[in-house]
Motif scaffolding. Sequence first.
Motif, PDB file in Angstrom:
ATOM      1  N   VAL A 132       0.690  -1.187   0.012  1.00 30.96           N
ATOM      2  CA  VAL A 132      -0.523  -0.249  -0.197  1.00 30.96           C
ATOM      3  C   VAL A 132       0.840   1.058  -0.247  1.00 30.96           C
ATOM      4  O   VAL A 132       0.337   2.080  -0.844  1.00 30.96           O
ATOM      5  N   GLN A 133       1.976   1.227   0.853  1.00 28.65           N
ATOM      6  CA  GLN A 133       2.537   1.983   0.598  1.00 28.65           C
ATOM      7  C   GLN A 133       3.614   2.997  -0.826  1.00 28.65           C
ATOM      8  O   GLN A 133       4.366   3.629  -0.541  1.00 28.65           O
ATOM      9  N   ARG A 134       3.879   1.474  -1.490  1.00 24.40           N
ATOM     10  CA  ARG A 134       4.263   1.867  -2.793  1.00 24.40           C
ATOM     11  C   ARG A 134       3.345   1.376  -3.995  1.00 24.40           C
ATOM     12  O   ARG A 134       3.515   0.365  -4.660  1.00 24.40           O
ATOM     13  N   PRO A 135       2.388   2.017  -4.304  1.00 21.21           N
ATOM     14  CA  PRO A 135       1.541   2.177  -4.983  1.00 21.21           C
ATOM     15  C   PRO A 135       2.293   1.981  -6.615  1.00 21.21           C
ATOM     16  O   PRO A 135       2.702   3.058  -7.053  1.00 21.21           O
ATOM     17  N   GLY A 136       1.737   1.265  -7.698  1.00 20.12           N
ATOM     18  CA  GLY A 136       2.757   1.524  -8.875  1.00 20.12           C
ATOM     19  C   GLY A 136       3.700   0.893  -8.903  1.00 20.12           C
ATOM     20  O   GLY A 136       4.157   0.724 -10.010  1.00 20.12           O
ATOM     21  N   GLU A 137       4.123   0.828  -8.143  1.00 18.77           N
ATOM     22  CA  GLU A 137       5.572   0.438  -8.009  1.00 18.77           C
ATOM     23  C   GLU A 137       6.257  -0.852  -7.732  1.00 18.77           C
ATOM     24  O   GLU A 137       4.500  -1.507  -7.943  1.00 18.77           O
ATOM     25  N   ILE A 138       7.456  -1.472  -8.802  1.00 22.21           N
ATOM     26  CA  ILE A 138       7.231  -2.565  -9.439  1.00 22.21           C
ATOM     27  C   ILE A 138       8.819  -2.824  -8.189  1.00 22.21           C
ATOM     28  O   ILE A 138       9.216  -2.585  -7.856  1.00 22.21           O
ATOM     29  N   LEU A 139       7.527  -4.450  -7.451  1.00 27.02           N
ATOM     30  CA  LEU A 139       8.443  -4.916  -6.432  1.00 27.02           C
ATOM     31  C   LEU A 139       8.454  -6.087  -6.144  1.00 27.02           C
ATOM     32  O   LEU A 139       8.255  -7.237  -6.659  1.00 27.02           O
ATOM     33  N   THR A 140      10.085  -6.146  -6.766  1.00 31.93           N
ATOM     34  CA  THR A 140      10.610  -7.845  -6.593  1.00 31.93           C
ATOM     35  C   THR A 140      10.760  -8.620  -5.023  1.00 31.93           C
ATOM     36  O   THR A 140      10.629  -8.469  -4.169  1.00 31.93           O
ATOM     37  N   ARG A 141      10.476  -9.567  -5.555  1.00 32.99           N
ATOM     38  CA  ARG A 141      10.403 -10.354  -4.407  1.00 32.99           C
ATOM     39  C   ARG A 141      12.077 -10.528  -3.490  1.00 32.99           C
ATOM     40  O   ARG A 141      12.173 -10.699  -2.013  1.00 32.99           O
ATOM     41  N   ASP A 142      12.907 -10.717  -4.146  1.00 27.94           N
ATOM     42  CA  ASP A 142      14.595 -10.374  -3.201  1.00 27.94           C
ATOM     43  C   ASP A 142      14.137  -8.931  -2.349  1.00 27.94           C
ATOM     44  O   ASP A 142      14.311  -9.132  -1.396  1.00 27.94           O
ATOM     45  N   ASP A 143      13.418  -7.710  -3.079  1.00 30.85           N
ATOM     46  CA  ASP A 143      13.454  -6.891  -2.363  1.00 30.85           C
ATOM     47  C   ASP A 143      12.012  -6.864  -1.206  1.00 30.85           C
ATOM     48  O   ASP A 143      12.564  -5.931   0.383  1.00 30.85           O
ATOM     49  N   ILE A 144      11.050  -7.620  -1.479  1.00 31.71           N
ATOM     50  CA  ILE A 144      10.198  -7.680  -0.253  1.00 31.71           C
ATOM     51  C   ILE A 144      10.488  -8.031   0.756  1.00 31.71           C
ATOM     52  O   ILE A 144      10.316  -7.902   1.614  1.00 31.71           O
TER      53      ILE A 144
END
Length: 230
Positions: free
Chosen positions: A166-178
Amino acid sequence: MENRPHVVLVEDDAAVRTVVGDYLRAGGWRVTQYRDGRSAADALDIGLPDVLVIDRMLPEIGGDELCRRVRAVSDIPIIMLTALGAVEQRIAGLEHGADDYLPKPFSMKELQLRMQAQLRRHTPSGPAAPFAAGAFRIDPAHRRAWIGTNEIVLTTREYELLLYCVQRPGEILTRDDILGDVWGWSFGDASTVTVHARRLREKIEPEPRYPIYLRTEWGVGYRFTPNGTE
């Protein structure tokens, strides 16, 4: 009054129970131990600890079933102990509601650090104002979330993953970053993220097979769209 954090350890191997229990007590934990799932389940019906550590392979009631029972009534942190290298066992444990897993044989220090990390994430660090993002409303101070007027019942890890998205709308979130930002791991099995994303979709998506909020970016990770539109 007892101020030490309380952990329940469910492990059928007496030697492992003794070593882990002694180590955690020396580290400042209050430890209650059970050798089988049945006795643990009966005790957990009466009261819950701050952290639950369970072996996946238990007599009478298995670790998966014990995890499901606890998760149905509480979001306390659950760490599951699994056989070394058995990726499918780790995934199954996460699907049944565990927040974290540790393969055997494991380091006592790593177990304690993971327990402490779970406890920190479970305990709010301070007051924060509720906020809205698209269809979602989040109350960080009380770790609650809604879609519209409907509250979403989330585990600790599911809440953290939703808040992160929710705090990063529209961003590509990689599994490693998560894995690094939500789990706090510098390395680990990316399937952990996949399992939790699937569990989160089951709670927030109108049709989990065709997500409109938590979308897959194939080969990369995810993109969160809080309005359900591009």
